[in-house]
Design an enzyme around this catalytic site. Structure first.
Site, PDB file in Angstrom:
ATOM      1  N   TYR A   1      20.270  59.199 182.526  1.00 35.22           N
ATOM      2  CA  TYR A   1      19.394  59.728 181.484  1.00 35.22           C
ATOM      3  C   TYR A   1      19.594  58.993 180.158  1.00 35.22           C
ATOM      4  CZ  TYR A   1      17.646  62.718 177.771  1.00 35.22           C
ATOM      5  OH  TYR A   1      17.006  63.176 176.652  1.00 35.22           O
TER       6      TYR A   1
ATOM      7  N   HIS B   1      10.799  59.971 166.654  1.00 32.80           N
ATOM      8  CA  HIS B   1      11.549  61.169 166.295  1.00 32.80           C
ATOM      9  C   HIS B   1      11.732  61.323 164.781  1.00 32.80           C
ATOM     10  CE1 HIS B   1      12.190  61.185 170.541  1.00 32.80           C
ATOM     11  NE2 HIS B   1      13.051  62.177 170.520  1.00 32.80           N
TER      12      HIS B   1
ATOM     13  N   ASN C   1      21.336  61.708 168.942  1.00 30.36           N
ATOM     14  CA  ASN C   1      21.906  62.890 169.579  1.00 30.36           C
ATOM     15  C   ASN C   1      23.210  63.225 168.869  1.00 30.36           C
ATOM     16  OD1 ASN C   1      20.995  64.554 171.777  1.00 30.36           O
ATOM     17  ND2 ASN C   1      20.676  62.656 172.939  1.00 30.36           N
TER      18      ASN C   1
ATOM     19  N   TYR D   1      35.098 100.413 142.790  1.00 28.81           N
ATOM     20  CA  TYR D   1      35.394  99.522 143.914  1.00 28.81           C
ATOM     21  C   TYR D   1      35.347  98.044 143.549  1.00 28.81           C
ATOM     22  CZ  TYR D   1      34.815 103.393 147.275  1.00 28.81           C
ATOM     23  OH  TYR D   1      34.933 104.540 147.993  1.00 28.81           O
TER      24      TYR D   1
ATOM     25  N   ARG E   1      38.811  97.629 142.157  1.00 25.62           N
ATOM     26  CA  ARG E   1      39.907  98.086 143.020  1.00 25.62           C
ATOM     27  C   ARG E   1      39.915  97.371 144.373  1.00 25.62           C
ATOM     28  NH1 ARG E   1      39.599 103.869 145.420  1.00 25.62           N
ATOM     29  NH2 ARG E   1      38.028 104.039 143.772  1.00 25.62           N
TER      30      ARG E   1
ATOM     31  N   PHE F   1      25.603  68.342 172.250  1.00 25.59           N
ATOM     32  CA  PHE F   1      24.812  68.224 171.030  1.00 25.59           C
ATOM     33  C   PHE F   1      24.341  69.572 170.492  1.00 25.59           C
ATOM     34  CE2 PHE F   1      22.181  67.548 174.824  1.00 25.59           C
ATOM     35  CZ  PHE F   1      21.483  68.752 174.787  1.00 25.59           C
TER      36      PHE F   1
ATOM     37  N   GLU G   1      14.081  71.921 176.314  1.00 28.29           N
ATOM     38  CA  GLU G   1      15.045  72.423 175.333  1.00 28.29           C
ATOM     39  C   GLU G   1      14.630  73.855 174.980  1.00 28.29           C
ATOM     40  OE1 GLU G   1      14.733  69.351 172.396  1.00 28.29           O
ATOM     41  OE2 GLU G   1      15.267  67.823 173.884  1.00 28.29           O
TER      42      GLU G   1
END
Length: 522
Positions: A55, A85, A197, A281, A284, A329, A413
């Site tokens: 791949y 991409h 990746n 608070y 404290r 990844f 994905e």
């Protein structure tokens, strides 16, 4: 720059990564690591020559993983992936974050499991050393299959495309290559995929957030102690015996810091027998609230350090006959702690806002709105509007991005982390927090001046003088935004915390006690 970091050999830490990004340390590749990278590269060459199907080496990507690519097209495939991409949108990320992306990618590639050409790694290091930093859009990553879009933009300059920061200007990389008399890199099989990746976008925001949140935590303790002084609160809730019977280390650290910061204060001694039973608070419970945020920060630091030294590529090349297409990844291991840290940072702002409000109420001997002539003057009424707005904005940013997933890549994905959004949101929340703390510091120092001639404890007194050397006591209304911006700068650039630590060292005071090592920024 005498210090040297050896990529792939030395353990990368948050502080080292930031030092390399700032140019204080130089990162290099040793001959042994270069040989490791070369061996992995040779494995990929053998896979291509022997026509074994792997791949991303000789197949398409994502849903096209079953599409075989011929040997002659494997180079074009890597060139194409960087272009296709590169779909990021929005403003560029900070230049330092982009530099961190380069640094963390080199550390991952130097492990020797990615099959890249050593010359490609050397060109990335050249970008780091010469401070020729790519412009990377902030939006477009879903944080699984790596930070594909931002990493594609990050590495477009390798092939002569995209824009970069160059000597104070933004220029096309093609023009920079001419100026530097260099040729674009020719990517070989798998190289484009190895570059895009990975989790380096998420990771670089995590590195930034870890450092910024650490500084905010340190500042919040000191500013909280100043507020307590101004409000004439008690230090009894910081007694170590109390925290020993609920021994969260983060709480114990904060209690130790507050107890030490307040020790020897004339203001404290002046109301020792005032008859006030207990404080609200937000005074404290500082150890419990700040301490819980410390614990969240520590968790993020630990996981970020693991990721800094991890391989998040795909596929992983163990040898020419042993490759694994897995999911290293996937950004989920960082997405969850980033979202947790976002809540922790927002909570520091929430409790700080409450202390601000208390200081303008006109309680505990302080004038209403922290001004001597309220009515003619609005005094410090309105800065608390800003803290209210900022903490509310932070609450809206606390929705965990990691709780969502939108399938991508035609369903290949089908679960993504959205960790890139988690990282960006966290840095935004911390940025808002720094302004909230600046306003609390403005209030606290004004309140302490109403306690004069009594003095605070040594470190807090030094902090008071540090602020007064930059922002004066307010006797009437003025443009308080100017004061806020001055104090925000000294918080954000760490000079306020540094001044406190220097004062502590000068008085031989150890603020963190035995918890120093456990909660140290590294």
């Amino acid at each position: 720059m005498s210090q040297v970091f050896k990529y792939g050999e030395d353990r990368l830490t948050v502080t080292t990564a930031l030092d390399i990004a700032a140019g204080r340390i130089r990162g290099v590749i040793s001959p042994a690591v270069m040989q490791r990278i070369n061996t992995s590269h040779a494995h990929v060459q053998a896979i291509v020559q022997e026509h074994r199907t792997v791949y991303g080496v000789n197949t398409g990507f994502g849903p096209l993983c079953d599409t075989k690519i011929s040997e002659e097209d494997t180079r074009a495939l890597q060139y194409n992936i960087l272009q296709s991409h590169s779909v990021g949108v929005g403003a560029p990320i900070p230049e330092e974050v982009a530099r961190l992306m380069l640094i963390t990618k080199v550390q991952a590639l130097a492990q020797g499991y990615s099959g890249v050409n050593p010359a490609t790694v050397e060109r990335i290091i050249w970008h780091i050393d010469e401070r020729i930093t790519p412009l990377v859009p902030e939006k477009g990553s879903v944080g699984a299959s790596g930070d594909l879009a931002p990493l594609s933009h990050l590495f477009l300059p390798l092939i002569g495309l995209g824009d970069v920061y160059y000597k104070g200007r933004v220029l096309p990389m093609a023009e920079v290559l001419q100026l530097e008399q260099k040729q674009p890199v020719v990517l070989g099989p798998k190289e484009g995929l190895a570059l895009i990746n990975g989790t380096q976008f998420i990771l670089s925001f995590a590195v930034t957030a870890v450092a910024k949140l650490y500084n905010a935590l340190e500042a919040a303790d000191i500013i909280g102690a100043l507020s307590l002084e101004g409000l004439m609160g008690t230090a009894k809730p910081f007694d170590p015996r109390l925290h020993a019977i609920r021994p969260y280390a983060g709480n114990q650290l904060v209690a130790q810091r507050l107890d030490t910061l307040l020790k020897g204060s004339e203001i404290m001694a002046s109301h020792a027998d005032c008859g006030r039973v207990q404080d609200p608070y937000s005074l404290r419970c500082i150890p419990q609230v700040h301490g819980a945020s410390r614990t969240a920060w520590k968790h993020l630091l630990d996981l970020t350090t693991i990721e800094l030294n991890a391989v998040t590529d795909n596929p992983i090349i163990f040898s020419e006959t042993d490759t694994i297409s897995g999911g290293n990844f996937h950004g989920q291991p960082l997405a969850l702690p980033l979202d947790y840290a976002a809540v922790a940072a927002a909570e520091l702002g929430n409790i700080s806002d409450r202390r601000c409000y208390m200081m303008i109420e006109g309680r505990f001997g302080l004038p209403k709105l922290l001004i001597e002539d309220a009515g003619l003057n609005s005094g410090f009424m309105i800065p608390q509007y800003t803290t209210a707005a900022l903490v509310t904005e932070n609450k809206t940013l606390c929705f965990p991005a990691s709780a969502d997933s939108v399938p991508t890549s035609l369903g290949q994905e089908d679960h993504v982390s959205m960790g890139s959004i988690s990282g960006r949101k966290l840095v935004q929340i911390i940025g808002n927090l720094e302004y909230v703390l600046a306003i609390e510091l403005l209030y606290a120092t004004q309140a302490i001046d109403f306690r004069r001639p009594l003095k605070s404890a040594p470190v807090l007194e030094a902090c008071q003088q540090f602020v007064r050397s930059r922002v004066s006591f307010a006797r009437k209304d003025r443009i308080f935004a100017n004061d806020i911006n001055i104090l925000h700068k000294v918080i954000a650039d760490q000079s306020f915390v540094r001044a406190a630590n220097e004062a502590a060292a000068a008085h031989q005071i150890n603020l963190n006690g035995s918890y120093e090592e456990q909660f140290r920024l590294s």
